[in-house]
Scaffold this active site. Structure first.
Site, PDB file in Angstrom:
ATOM      1  N   HIS A 267       0.881  -1.185   0.000  1.00  0.00           N
ATOM      2  CA  HIS A 267       0.000   0.000   0.000  1.00  0.00           C
ATOM      3  C   HIS A 267       0.910   1.223   0.000  1.00  0.00           C
ATOM      4  O   HIS A 267       1.665   1.434  -0.939  1.00  0.00           O
ATOM      5  CB  HIS A 267      -0.923  -0.115   1.209  1.00  0.00           C
ATOM      6  CG  HIS A 267      -2.058   0.854   1.242  1.00  0.00           C
ATOM      7  ND1 HIS A 267      -2.394   1.682   0.212  1.00  0.00           N
ATOM      8  CD2 HIS A 267      -2.966   1.123   2.230  1.00  0.00           C
ATOM      9  CE1 HIS A 267      -3.448   2.419   0.551  1.00  0.00           C
ATOM     10  NE2 HIS A 267      -3.815   2.098   1.773  1.00  0.00           N
ATOM     11  N   HIS A 306      -2.006  -2.195  -9.914  1.00  0.00           N
ATOM     12  CA  HIS A 306      -2.984  -1.647  -8.992  1.00  0.00           C
ATOM     13  C   HIS A 306      -4.201  -2.549  -8.983  1.00  0.00           C
ATOM     14  O   HIS A 306      -4.567  -3.100 -10.022  1.00  0.00           O
ATOM     15  CB  HIS A 306      -3.385  -0.221  -9.426  1.00  0.00           C
ATOM     16  CG  HIS A 306      -3.993   0.551  -8.322  1.00  0.00           C
ATOM     17  ND1 HIS A 306      -5.331   0.465  -8.024  1.00  0.00           N
ATOM     18  CD2 HIS A 306      -3.450   1.397  -7.416  1.00  0.00           C
ATOM     19  CE1 HIS A 306      -5.577   1.235  -6.988  1.00  0.00           C
ATOM     20  NE2 HIS A 306      -4.459   1.805  -6.596  1.00  0.00           N
ATOM     21  N   ASP A 362       2.822   5.605  -6.854  1.00  0.00           N
ATOM     22  CA  ASP A 362       4.049   5.543  -6.063  1.00  0.00           C
ATOM     23  C   ASP A 362       5.320   5.413  -6.883  1.00  0.00           C
ATOM     24  O   ASP A 362       6.415   5.485  -6.332  1.00  0.00           O
ATOM     25  CB  ASP A 362       3.972   4.372  -5.077  1.00  0.00           C
ATOM     26  CG  ASP A 362       3.057   4.711  -3.928  1.00  0.00           C
ATOM     27  OD1 ASP A 362       2.969   5.907  -3.604  1.00  0.00           O
ATOM     28  OD2 ASP A 362       2.429   3.798  -3.374  1.00  0.00           O
TER      29      ASP A 362
HETATM   30  N1  CMC Z   1       5.249  -6.726 -10.509  1.00  0.00           N
HETATM   31  C1  CMC Z   1       5.189  -7.914 -11.117  1.00  0.00           C
HETATM   32  N2  CMC Z   1       4.063  -8.637 -11.250  1.00  0.00           N
HETATM   33  C2  CMC Z   1       2.953  -8.131 -10.712  1.00  0.00           C
HETATM   34  C3  CMC Z   1       2.932  -6.888 -10.052  1.00  0.00           C
HETATM   35  C4  CMC Z   1       4.135  -6.169  -9.963  1.00  0.00           C
HETATM   36  N3  CMC Z   1       4.195  -4.978  -9.370  1.00  0.00           N
HETATM   37  N4  CMC Z   1       1.677  -6.627  -9.619  1.00  0.00           N
HETATM   38  C5  CMC Z   1       0.940  -7.676  -9.989  1.00  0.00           C
HETATM   39  N5  CMC Z   1       1.698  -8.579 -10.647  1.00  0.00           N
HETATM   40  C6  CMC Z   1       1.250  -9.811 -11.288  1.00  0.00           C
HETATM   41  C7  CMC Z   1       0.979 -10.888 -10.247  1.00  0.00           C
HETATM   42  O1  CMC Z   1       2.136 -11.669 -10.011  1.00  0.00           O
HETATM   43  C8  CMC Z   1      -0.124 -11.664 -10.923  1.00  0.00           C
HETATM   44  O2  CMC Z   1       0.448 -12.473 -11.932  1.00  0.00           O
HETATM   45  P1  CMC Z   1      -0.128 -13.950 -12.230  1.00  0.00           P
HETATM   46  O3  CMC Z   1      -1.513 -13.722 -12.749  1.00  0.00           O
HETATM   47  O4  CMC Z   1       0.813 -14.536 -13.206  1.00  0.00           O
HETATM   48  O5  CMC Z   1      -0.114 -14.658 -10.898  1.00  0.00           O
HETATM   49  C9  CMC Z   1      -0.949 -10.597 -11.626  1.00  0.00           C
HETATM   50  O6  CMC Z   1      -0.015  -9.536 -11.896  1.00  0.00           O
HETATM   51  C10 CMC Z   1      -2.101 -10.057 -10.785  1.00  0.00           C
HETATM   52  O7  CMC Z   1      -1.576  -9.649  -9.535  1.00  0.00           O
HETATM   53  P2  CMC Z   1      -2.398  -9.625  -8.166  1.00  0.00           P
HETATM   54  O8  CMC Z   1      -1.446  -9.782  -7.032  1.00  0.00           O
HETATM   55  O9  CMC Z   1      -3.548 -10.582  -8.255  1.00  0.00           O
HETATM   56  O10 CMC Z   1      -2.977  -8.165  -8.198  1.00  0.00           O
HETATM   57  P3  CMC Z   1      -3.587  -7.382  -6.958  1.00  0.00           P
HETATM   58  O11 CMC Z   1      -4.687  -6.544  -7.495  1.00  0.00           O
HETATM   59  O12 CMC Z   1      -3.908  -8.291  -5.832  1.00  0.00           O
HETATM   60  O13 CMC Z   1      -2.361  -6.470  -6.487  1.00  0.00           O
HETATM   61  C11 CMC Z   1      -0.954  -4.668  -6.007  1.00  0.00           C
HETATM   62  C12 CMC Z   1      -2.307  -5.097  -6.579  1.00  0.00           C
HETATM   63  C13 CMC Z   1      -0.874  -3.137  -6.022  1.00  0.00           C
HETATM   64  C14 CMC Z   1      -0.848  -5.127  -4.529  1.00  0.00           C
HETATM   65  C15 CMC Z   1       0.177  -5.285  -6.864  1.00  0.00           C
HETATM   66  O14 CMC Z   1       0.080  -4.863  -8.197  1.00  0.00           O
HETATM   67  C16 CMC Z   1       1.562  -4.994  -6.287  1.00  0.00           C
HETATM   68  O15 CMC Z   1       2.044  -5.713  -5.411  1.00  0.00           O
HETATM   69  N6  CMC Z   1       2.253  -3.899  -6.807  1.00  0.00           N
HETATM   70  C17 CMC Z   1       3.527  -3.520  -6.265  1.00  0.00           C
HETATM   71  C18 CMC Z   1       3.308  -2.716  -4.993  1.00  0.00           C
HETATM   72  C19 CMC Z   1       2.798  -1.326  -5.278  1.00  0.00           C
HETATM   73  O16 CMC Z   1       3.315  -0.624  -6.147  1.00  0.00           O
HETATM   74  N7  CMC Z   1       1.787  -0.916  -4.493  1.00  0.00           N
HETATM   75  C20 CMC Z   1       1.227   0.434  -4.583  1.00  0.00           C
HETATM   76  C21 CMC Z   1      -0.198   0.432  -4.996  1.00  0.00           C
HETATM   77  S1  CMC Z   1      -0.765   2.080  -5.450  1.00  0.00           S
HETATM   78  C22 CMC Z   1      -0.656   2.976  -4.015  1.00  0.00           C
HETATM   79  C23 CMC Z   1      -1.648   2.580  -2.983  1.00  0.00           C
HETATM   80  O17 CMC Z   1      -2.850   2.564  -3.267  1.00  0.00           O
HETATM   81  O18 CMC Z   1      -1.227   2.303  -1.853  1.00  0.00           O
END
Ligand code: CMC
Length: 428
Positions: A267, A306, A362
């Site tokens: 987050h 996201h 971010d």
């Molecule tokens: N790098 C590489 N792969 C990723 C990433 C990433 N940053 N984010 C998602 N994926 C992949 C993930 O491995 C999955 O792949 P597969 O389908 O092959 O298993 C697919 O994309 C879907 O990911 P998810 O984990 O189901 O997506 P989510 O909606 O649960 O996660 C997130 C959202 C923001 C937690 C995630 O994208 C992440 O960890 N990003 C990096 C951390 C980040 O930048 N966070 C800030 C968010 S914006 C500010 C805020 O609101 O706080």
């Protein structure tokens, strides 16, 4: 049969049910009538991480993640970020309308005259070691504030809620600056009520010997960043504020739950994690190997992806513009060059394209904060200052929502059935 219903046939019993649809949504509670036996609990929905569950009705922030749209109270973020001040945006989020001059003056002055904190809070802060993480300190000190204002427990009185809102808005920048000074061993700089909200905060952070030469470009950039973070509907920290607040606790405690949620690297901690990642990469020639390791499942590209935005995060677009202005003042640095190249490579890579992973808010905010002189582990504190109006507006909306009760999800129990207690001598 009414058109705005959903017909469900339970193939276990052959029975059919019509469930009303409102706003493209059915009420989960309407599924409870679906039972096999009369004494069954009834059907539930299973939705880990709330991927497809609306937990409230809200009129504050609208997001269309597929089209990259973000609006506060109907106003596009692009227009707001261009012209508004942070306090004006906070007023808009709370009150639902942009303030006229008199309203804004009153709101600004009410906040201005609550910027001081009780000096006992400084003793509290000094209990932390110099290397304590700023978010850990912020979390502890905000919940500590609740003990200074026992009147905040009366959450049924709108006027009292307004007072607590003012206190939190006014004191959070002071505390955020104090904990920075504490980490550095610098004397605390008292709030200056002749300065505006952002200028006062920056002065408390960076003034040395009572002097600080403000840079208007950097201060406006910080203000825009605060505005871009001000609300983001039912994100993790806001949901935490609502859930904890639903127990009837005071707003200082509810907000500290939001700070705890924001601390996490998925987050608000992501902008800090971006800088750590850029350090690890170290140079542009190492980017392809880093991207390959992410694709192979070793870690994530921080600042990308996201839960809601499946196109470019509109805030990230605006932040890139802000970055141009800031770097024109401060100069480019090696990390920024790595970030630009990393973004270029990721945006043209099939892995990221297929998963709709774009830079989020971010990705660049940390680089800007760093250029402004904020230490890496402090970035999330800036996010918390920005998000405070959103937390408080959502908390207020929750309090006024007659449908809301204490948040209490259900579970699917997967443990043992009943079994007899085993005395110690008989355990293996
Ligand atoms: N790098 C590489 N792969 C990723 C990433 C990433 N940053 N984010 C998602 N994926 C992949 C993930 O491995 C999955 O792949 P597969 O389908 O092959 O298993 C697919 O994309 C879907 O990911 P998810 O984990 O189901 O997506 P989510 O909606 O649960 O996660 C997130 C959202 C923001 C937690 C995630 O994208 C992440 O960890 N990003 C990096 C951390 C980040 O930048 N966070 C800030 C968010 S914006 C500010 C805020 O609101 O706080």
């Amino acid at each position: 049969m009414a058109a705005d219903t959903l017909s469900i046939k339970d193939n276990r019993t052959g029975k059919s049910y019509d469930v009303p649809i409102t706003d493209d949504t059915i009420r989960a509670i309407d599924l409870r009538q679906i039972k096999v036996k009369d004494d069954d609990f009834g059907m539930m929905t299973y939705d880990p991480a709330f991927m497809n569950t609306a937990a409230c009705r809200s009129a504050i922030t609208y997001i269309d993640g597929d089209r990259g749209i973000l609006r506060y109270r109907g106003y596009p973020i692009e227009q707001i970020a261009e012209t508004s001040t942070f306090l004006e945006v906070a007023y808009l989020l709370f009150e639902g309308e942009l303030p006229n001059k008199a309203q804004l003056d009153k709101w600004t002055n009410d906040i201005r005259y609550h910027t001081y904190v009780h000096t006992n809070l400084i003793k509290f802060l000094e209990g932390y070691r110099y290397d304590a993480h700023p978010m850990g300190m912020l979390l502890g000190i905000v919940v500590g504030l609740s003990t200074f204002y026992p009147d905040a427990k009366d959450i049924s009185n709108p006027q009292n809620r307004y007072t607590q809102r003012i206190r939190l808005m006014a004191k959070l920048p002071t505390l955020a600056a104090y904990l920075f000074r504490h980490s550095r061993g610098l004397p605390y700089e008292l709030p200056r009520n002749d300065l505006d909200y952002v200028a006062n905060y920056v002065n408390m952070m960076f003034s040395i010997g009572g002097k600080h030469e403000p840079n208007p470009v950097l201060q406006r950039a910080l203000e825009i960043l605060l505005i871009l973070h001000a609300d983001h509907e039912q994100n993790c920290s806001t949901s935490a504020v609502r859930a904890v607040g639903s127990s009837g606790v005071d707003p200082f405690s509810a907000v500290s739950a939001g700070i705890a949620a924001l601390y996490g690297p998925s987050h608000g901690g992501a902008n800090e994690a971006v800088l750590v990642m850029l350090d690890e990469i170290g140079s542009k020639d190492r980017i392809p190997a880093f991207v390959d390791s992410v694709k192979a499942g070793h870690g994530r590209l921080m600042g990308f992806g996201h839960r809601v935005y499946k196109s470019y995060d509109p805030r990230a677009k605006l932040i890139k513009k802000v970055a141009d202005g800031v770097f024109a003042q401060t100069g480019l640095n090696k990390k920024l060059e790595i970030a630009l190249e990393l973004e270029r490579i990721a945006l043209s890579d099939e892995y990221f394209i297929k998963r709709k992973l774009y830079p989020n808010v971010d990705f660049y905010s940390g680089l800007i904060y760093q250029a402004m002189g904020y230490p890496t582990d402090y970035f999330t504190v800036l996010f918390a200052i920005g998000r405070l109006p959103g937390w408080l507006a959502q908390w207020e909306e929750m309090i006024n929502d007659k449908e809301q009760k204490i948040a209490r999800p259900r579970q699917i129990y997967t443990g043992h059935g009943e079994r007899a207690y085993v005395p110690m001598e008989k355990r293996k």
